[in-house]
Design a protein around this motif. Structure first.
Motif, PDB file in Angstrom:
ATOM      1  N   ARG A 404       0.826  -1.215   0.000  1.00 53.01           N
ATOM      2  CA  ARG A 404       0.000   0.000   0.000  1.00 53.01           C
ATOM      3  C   ARG A 404       0.854   1.256   0.000  1.00 53.01           C
ATOM      4  O   ARG A 404       0.511   2.249  -0.634  1.00 53.01           O
ATOM      5  CB  ARG A 404      -0.935  -0.002   1.212  1.00 53.01           C
ATOM      6  CG  ARG A 404      -2.149   0.868   0.996  1.00 53.01           C
ATOM      7  CD  ARG A 404      -3.103   0.796   2.133  1.00 53.01           C
ATOM      8  NE  ARG A 404      -2.760   1.725   3.194  1.00 53.01           N
ATOM      9  CZ  ARG A 404      -3.515   1.939   4.267  1.00 53.01           C
ATOM     10  NH1 ARG A 404      -4.622   1.269   4.421  1.00 53.01           N
ATOM     11  NH2 ARG A 404      -3.154   2.788   5.182  1.00 53.01           N
ATOM     12  N   ALA A 405       1.990   1.220   0.707  1.00 55.61           N
ATOM     13  CA  ALA A 405       2.880   2.380   0.681  1.00 55.61           C
ATOM     14  C   ALA A 405       3.441   2.606  -0.712  1.00 55.61           C
ATOM     15  O   ALA A 405       3.509   3.744  -1.196  1.00 55.61           O
ATOM     16  CB  ALA A 405       4.014   2.197   1.691  1.00 55.61           C
ATOM     17  N   ARG A 406       3.839   1.520  -1.361  1.00 52.47           N
ATOM     18  CA  ARG A 406       4.340   1.646  -2.735  1.00 52.47           C
ATOM     19  C   ARG A 406       3.250   2.135  -3.678  1.00 52.47           C
ATOM     20  O   ARG A 406       3.488   2.995  -4.532  1.00 52.47           O
ATOM     21  CB  ARG A 406       4.863   0.287  -3.207  1.00 52.47           C
ATOM     22  CG  ARG A 406       6.208  -0.099  -2.647  1.00 52.47           C
ATOM     23  CD  ARG A 406       7.314   0.657  -3.342  1.00 52.47           C
ATOM     24  NE  ARG A 406       8.626   0.182  -2.940  1.00 52.47           N
ATOM     25  CZ  ARG A 406       9.748   0.740  -3.325  1.00 52.47           C
ATOM     26  NH1 ARG A 406       9.718   1.809  -4.110  1.00 52.47           N
ATOM     27  NH2 ARG A 406      10.904   0.266  -2.926  1.00 52.47           N
ATOM     28  N   LEU A 407       2.056   1.570  -3.549  1.00 49.55           N
ATOM     29  CA  LEU A 407       0.963   1.962  -4.438  1.00 49.55           C
ATOM     30  C   LEU A 407       0.603   3.429  -4.244  1.00 49.55           C
ATOM     31  O   LEU A 407       0.363   4.152  -5.224  1.00 49.55           O
ATOM     32  CB  LEU A 407      -0.247   1.071  -4.172  1.00 49.55           C
ATOM     33  CG  LEU A 407      -1.505   1.361  -4.995  1.00 49.55           C
ATOM     34  CD1 LEU A 407      -1.214   1.219  -6.478  1.00 49.55           C
ATOM     35  CD2 LEU A 407      -2.640   0.436  -4.588  1.00 49.55           C
ATOM     36  N   THR A 408       0.566   3.898  -3.013  1.00 53.79           N
ATOM     37  CA  THR A 408       0.242   5.302  -2.762  1.00 53.79           C
ATOM     38  C   THR A 408       1.286   6.227  -3.358  1.00 53.79           C
ATOM     39  O   THR A 408       0.966   7.256  -3.960  1.00 53.79           O
ATOM     40  CB  THR A 408       0.119   5.544  -1.251  1.00 53.79           C
ATOM     41  OG1 THR A 408      -0.855   4.652  -0.709  1.00 53.79           O
ATOM     42  CG2 THR A 408      -0.299   6.968  -0.972  1.00 53.79           C
ATOM     43  N   SER A 409       2.558   5.857  -3.197  1.00 54.73           N
ATOM     44  CA  SER A 409       3.633   6.700  -3.727  1.00 54.73           C
ATOM     45  C   SER A 409       3.632   6.729  -5.251  1.00 54.73           C
ATOM     46  O   SER A 409       3.789   7.787  -5.864  1.00 54.73           O
ATOM     47  CB  SER A 409       4.976   6.195  -3.203  1.00 54.73           C
ATOM     48  OG  SER A 409       6.044   6.954  -3.733  1.00 54.73           O
ATOM     49  N   MET A 410       3.443   5.560  -5.881  1.00 57.02           N
ATOM     50  CA  MET A 410       3.465   5.501  -7.343  1.00 57.02           C
ATOM     51  C   MET A 410       2.218   6.122  -7.951  1.00 57.02           C
ATOM     52  O   MET A 410       2.277   6.742  -9.016  1.00 57.02           O
ATOM     53  CB  MET A 410       3.636   4.060  -7.794  1.00 57.02           C
ATOM     54  CG  MET A 410       4.944   3.418  -7.347  1.00 57.02           C
ATOM     55  SD  MET A 410       5.022   1.637  -7.645  1.00 57.02           S
ATOM     56  CE  MET A 410       5.013   1.609  -9.430  1.00 57.02           C
ATOM     57  N   ALA A 411       1.071   5.965  -7.293  1.00 51.24           N
ATOM     58  CA  ALA A 411      -0.163   6.542  -7.827  1.00 51.24           C
ATOM     59  C   ALA A 411      -0.168   8.056  -7.724  1.00 51.24           C
ATOM     60  O   ALA A 411      -0.869   8.730  -8.495  1.00 51.24           O
ATOM     61  CB  ALA A 411      -1.370   5.971  -7.084  1.00 51.24           C
ATOM     62  N   ASP A 412       0.602   8.610  -6.790  1.00 53.17           N
ATOM     63  CA  ASP A 412       0.647  10.058  -6.652  1.00 53.17           C
ATOM     64  C   ASP A 412       1.220  10.721  -7.893  1.00 53.17           C
ATOM     65  O   ASP A 412       0.864  11.860  -8.210  1.00 53.17           O
ATOM     66  CB  ASP A 412       1.479  10.420  -5.419  1.00 53.17           C
ATOM     67  CG  ASP A 412       1.539  11.918  -5.172  1.00 53.17           C
ATOM     68  OD1 ASP A 412       0.479  12.501  -4.850  1.00 53.17           O
ATOM     69  OD2 ASP A 412       2.625  12.513  -5.319  1.00 53.17           O
ATOM     70  N   GLN A 413       2.102  10.026  -8.607  1.00 55.81           N
ATOM     71  CA  GLN A 413       2.694  10.586  -9.819  1.00 55.81           C
ATOM     72  C   GLN A 413       1.772  10.499 -11.033  1.00 55.81           C
ATOM     73  O   GLN A 413       1.975  11.200 -12.012  1.00 55.81           O
ATOM     74  CB  GLN A 413       4.011   9.868 -10.132  1.00 55.81           C
ATOM     75  CG  GLN A 413       5.038   9.973  -9.029  1.00 55.81           C
ATOM     76  CD  GLN A 413       5.455  11.411  -8.780  1.00 55.81           C
ATOM     77  OE1 GLN A 413       5.696  12.176  -9.724  1.00 55.81           O
ATOM     78  NE2 GLN A 413       5.541  11.794  -7.520  1.00 55.81           N
ATOM     79  N   THR A 414       0.764   9.630 -10.979  1.00 52.78           N
ATOM     80  CA  THR A 414      -0.150   9.458 -12.110  1.00 52.78           C
ATOM     81  C   THR A 414      -1.492  10.143 -11.914  1.00 52.78           C
ATOM     82  O   THR A 414      -2.341  10.078 -12.804  1.00 52.78           O
ATOM     83  CB  THR A 414      -0.383   7.955 -12.354  1.00 52.78           C
ATOM     84  OG1 THR A 414      -0.939   7.375 -11.161  1.00 52.78           O
ATOM     85  CG2 THR A 414       0.931   7.252 -12.676  1.00 52.78           C
ATOM     86  N   GLY A 415      -1.716  10.749 -10.745  1.00 53.17           N
ATOM     87  CA  GLY A 415      -2.980  11.419 -10.491  1.00 53.17           C
ATOM     88  C   GLY A 415      -4.116  10.479 -10.138  1.00 53.17           C
ATOM     89  O   GLY A 415      -5.285  10.864 -10.223  1.00 53.17           O
ATOM     90  N   ILE A 416      -3.801   9.246  -9.738  1.00 54.27           N
ATOM     91  CA  ILE A 416      -4.822   8.271  -9.359  1.00 54.27           C
ATOM     92  C   ILE A 416      -4.979   8.289  -7.847  1.00 54.27           C
ATOM     93  O   ILE A 416      -3.993   8.286  -7.106  1.00 54.27           O
ATOM     94  CB  ILE A 416      -4.448   6.864  -9.865  1.00 54.27           C
ATOM     95  CG1 ILE A 416      -4.434   6.856 -11.399  1.00 54.27           C
ATOM     96  CG2 ILE A 416      -5.423   5.819  -9.345  1.00 54.27           C
ATOM     97  CD1 ILE A 416      -4.035   5.520 -11.984  1.00 54.27           C
ATOM     98  N   THR A 417      -6.212   8.289  -7.382  1.00 51.03           N
ATOM     99  CA  THR A 417      -6.514   8.327  -5.956  1.00 51.03           C
ATOM    100  C   THR A 417      -6.660   6.913  -5.420  1.00 51.03           C
ATOM    101  O   THR A 417      -7.273   6.050  -6.059  1.00 51.03           O
ATOM    102  CB  THR A 417      -7.814   9.115  -5.712  1.00 51.03           C
ATOM    103  OG1 THR A 417      -7.675  10.432  -6.266  1.00 51.03           O
ATOM    104  CG2 THR A 417      -8.108   9.229  -4.228  1.00 51.03           C
ATOM    105  N   ILE A 418      -6.105   6.679  -4.229  1.00 49.49           N
ATOM    106  CA  ILE A 418      -6.202   5.382  -3.567  1.00 49.49           C
ATOM    107  C   ILE A 418      -7.242   5.492  -2.455  1.00 49.49           C
ATOM    108  O   ILE A 418      -7.153   6.364  -1.591  1.00 49.49           O
ATOM    109  CB  ILE A 418      -4.847   4.936  -2.993  1.00 49.49           C
ATOM    110  CG1 ILE A 418      -3.779   4.948  -4.090  1.00 49.49           C
ATOM    111  CG2 ILE A 418      -4.956   3.560  -2.375  1.00 49.49           C
ATOM    112  CD1 ILE A 418      -4.087   4.043  -5.257  1.00 49.49           C
ATOM    113  N   ILE A 419      -8.232   4.604  -2.484  1.00 46.77           N
ATOM    114  CA  ILE A 419      -9.299   4.572  -1.484  1.00 46.77           C
ATOM    115  C   ILE A 419      -9.176   3.281  -0.702  1.00 46.77           C
ATOM    116  O   ILE A 419      -9.135   2.186  -1.280  1.00 46.77           O
ATOM    117  CB  ILE A 419     -10.683   4.666  -2.149  1.00 46.77           C
ATOM    118  CG1 ILE A 419     -10.786   5.967  -2.965  1.00 46.77           C
ATOM    119  CG2 ILE A 419     -11.795   4.599  -1.121  1.00 46.77           C
ATOM    120  CD1 ILE A 419     -12.094   6.106  -3.716  1.00 46.77           C
TER     121      ILE A 419
END
Length: 542
Positions: A404-419
């Motif tokens: 989840r930490a990796r997904l949150t960090s990588m998604a921040d660069q693509t503009g995708i929100t993690i719920i």
């Protein structure tokens, strides 16, 4: 439904608060390597001494004691090196303190479970929410002995917690224990000694905004030139002004290099750490800096284009795309990874799987990914699952926190929100309501695929259960519209037809005439040439 726990509301996961990039120090001469070794060994000795002083102070440490420690280190290093060492010691003590608290909670949970199971009769079956008694007298006796061991550990841990005592090893406890088991660790004494010394070196410094290139102690210019401010006892090794040593090689940050260059050019704070990898025989430099916390997007805005539900498992990610009404679109996707081998391999496998997931989300036009808010801290204990070793290994193998930490960090660069959603009953209800209906001759829906649908629907605020079809005789008008997720103003929404008199709606007013003539009789005398249909001219007026 009685007996079900209350579900927590889904929430948007906050973005990362910092950035870390790493690159290799190349083209180093023998003199450069020797200088880095001497600096690391000297500062590592000072860091070990300061950590010992910090642990000895315990809970009585305050700002005055911190200032005393820093003044003692300044003559043998520098004011900036002393500040970096004391801060690192304080952070390590605080981390050990948090780990001690987590260890106490784990011991308390184990003692509580053992006491409960030992109080039950032998062979008593457990319930859905509580384990039962032990199978035989032998197992009961073994668990009674383990209870005494855990109680003793808990008593010592609580005593250390009250006095502020922490147990810290610079270089790592695992590597320290490997010294007594070199054969099992696959190391020789010389190799272990080299690795032990390299882990205890200290060549790191925090940045400071407003200073040249964001760091006065370890400075990296925009052109890649690396210079280190030498401690006072090693000032004779300097090859530049002001007691600095400039390395021969140049560095470039391939990953997020432009962000680093912009920060350095603006003289904003950047922290650096130089370390040596004994396995590869290479030197690396790591740059890190803080960034403003990304403003969280409202949940409604993030879900405007649908969502991708992701079910995390021990060897793959199961994902399915849901539209705005919570209906699965297309086929499920599976992103596999292999979590065997060294930590670097496992981390690379997780990153590759998340990269494929984010690429698919971007291509689908989705702006939100729903994941479970998993925490298996209390699920991996021997006391809770007993002999179910394979299940404990399975749960331990799921990289929940790292993923989840990796997904949150990588998604921040693509503009995708993690719920993040509550993980309760997602696998069970998903398989119950979605696995069989979505299994066709050309697609076999797994339990994990169905769980991803349950996760996505929970993030959207919809119930996991599919809509129940009305009876066959009332599938059009008797039970109203059949799309529970559609709003009344949604185009194409199926609603009840207006009850206008006529055969299409099966609504016949009581005063209407017969709509069809009598049948042709069987007698020849009354036979008719053809049938006649009589229909009301005002059958449908709208």
């Amino acid at each position: 439904m009685a007996g079900l726990r209350e579900l927590a509301a889904p929430f948007v996961v906050c973005g990362p608060s910092g950035t870390t990039v790493r690159t290799r120090l190349k083209q180093l001469t023998d003199v450069d390597v020797e200088v880095l070794r001497q600096v690391g060994a000297h500062l590592g000795t000072l860091a070990s001494r300061d950590l010992k002083a910090r642990c000895r102070a315990g809970l009585g440490h305050d700002a005055g004691a911190w200032a005393v420690r820093k003044r003692e280190l300044t003559p043998v290093s520098s004011a900036r090196w002393a500040g970096a060492i004391t801060k690192a010691s304080h952070d390590q003590w605080a981390l050990a303190r948090r780990c001690a608290h987590a260890h106490i909670q784990s011991l308390e949970a184990g003692v509580r479970t053992l006491r409960h199971r030992l109080s039950l009769p032998l062979g008593q079956k457990g319930s859905k929410h509580a384990p039962g008694g032990y199978r035989n007298r032998r197992e009961w006796h073994a668990k009674a002995r383990r209870l005494h061991v855990l109680e003793d550990r808990l008593q010592r841990a609580r005593a250390d917690w009250e006095t502020g005592t922490v147990h810290v090893v610079r270089g790592g406890k695992r590597l320290a224990r490997a010294r007594h088991h070199l054969t099992d660790a696959g190391l020789t004494e010389a190799r272990w000694r080299e690795r032990w010394e390299a882990e205890r070196w200290f060549v790191q410094a925090d940045g400071e905004s407003g200073k040249r290139f964001g760091n006065e102690t370890i400075r990296i210019a925009p052109d890649g030139e690396v210079s280190v401010r030498l401690p006072a006892p090693l000032a004779h090794l300097a090859n530049a002004a002001h007691g600095r040593y400039v390395l021969t090689g140049r560095v470039t940050f391939a990953h997020r290099g432009q962000a680093w260059a912009d920060r350095v050019a603006a003289h904003r704070a950047v922290a650096y750490r130089i370390h040596y990898d004994t396995t590869r025989g290479r030197w690396y430099v790591t740059a890190s800096w803080q960034k403003p916390v990304t403003r969280t997007v409202p949940t409604a805005a993030a879900l405007a284009e649908g969502v991708i539900g992701v079910d995390m498992n021990a060897d793959h990610l199961a994902a399915w795309h849901l539209d705005t009404h919570g209906n699965p679109v297309g086929d499920p996707r599976r992103f596999s990874y292999d979590l065997t081998g060294p930590a670097t391999h496992r981390d690379a496998q997780v990153r590759h799987a998340l990269t494929r997931l984010l690429h698919w989300a971007t291509a689908s036009g989705v702006k939100a990914i729903a994941v479970e808010d998993l925490d298996f801290t209390a699920e991996k204990t021997r006391e809770k699952h007993g002999a179910r070793r394979r299940f404990r290994q399975l749960v331990s193998g799921i990289p929940t926190g790292r993923l989840r930490a990796r997904l949150t960090s990588m998604a921040d660069q693509t503009g995708i929100t993690i719920i993040a959603v509550d993980p309760a009953y997602t696998s069970r209800w998903g398989a119950q309501h979605w696995q069989k209906p979505l299994t066709i001759s050309t697609r076999k829906t797994t339990r994990h695929d169905a769980a991803s649908i349950a996760i996505g629907r929970r993030a959207q605020g919809y119930p996991v259960r599919r809509r129940t079809a009305p009876p066959r005789t009332h599938q059009s008008d008797g039970c109203g519209h059949r799309t529970a997720q559609a709003e009344p103003e949604t185009p194409g929404r199926e609603g009840p037809r207006p009850r206008i008199p006529g055969p299409r709606t099966r609504s016949v007013p009581p005063d209407t005439e017969r709509t069809r003539a009598t049948r042709t009789p069987n007698t020849v005398r009354d036979v008719r040439s053809k049938q006649e249909w009589v229909q009301d001219s005002l059958l449908l007026t709208e």
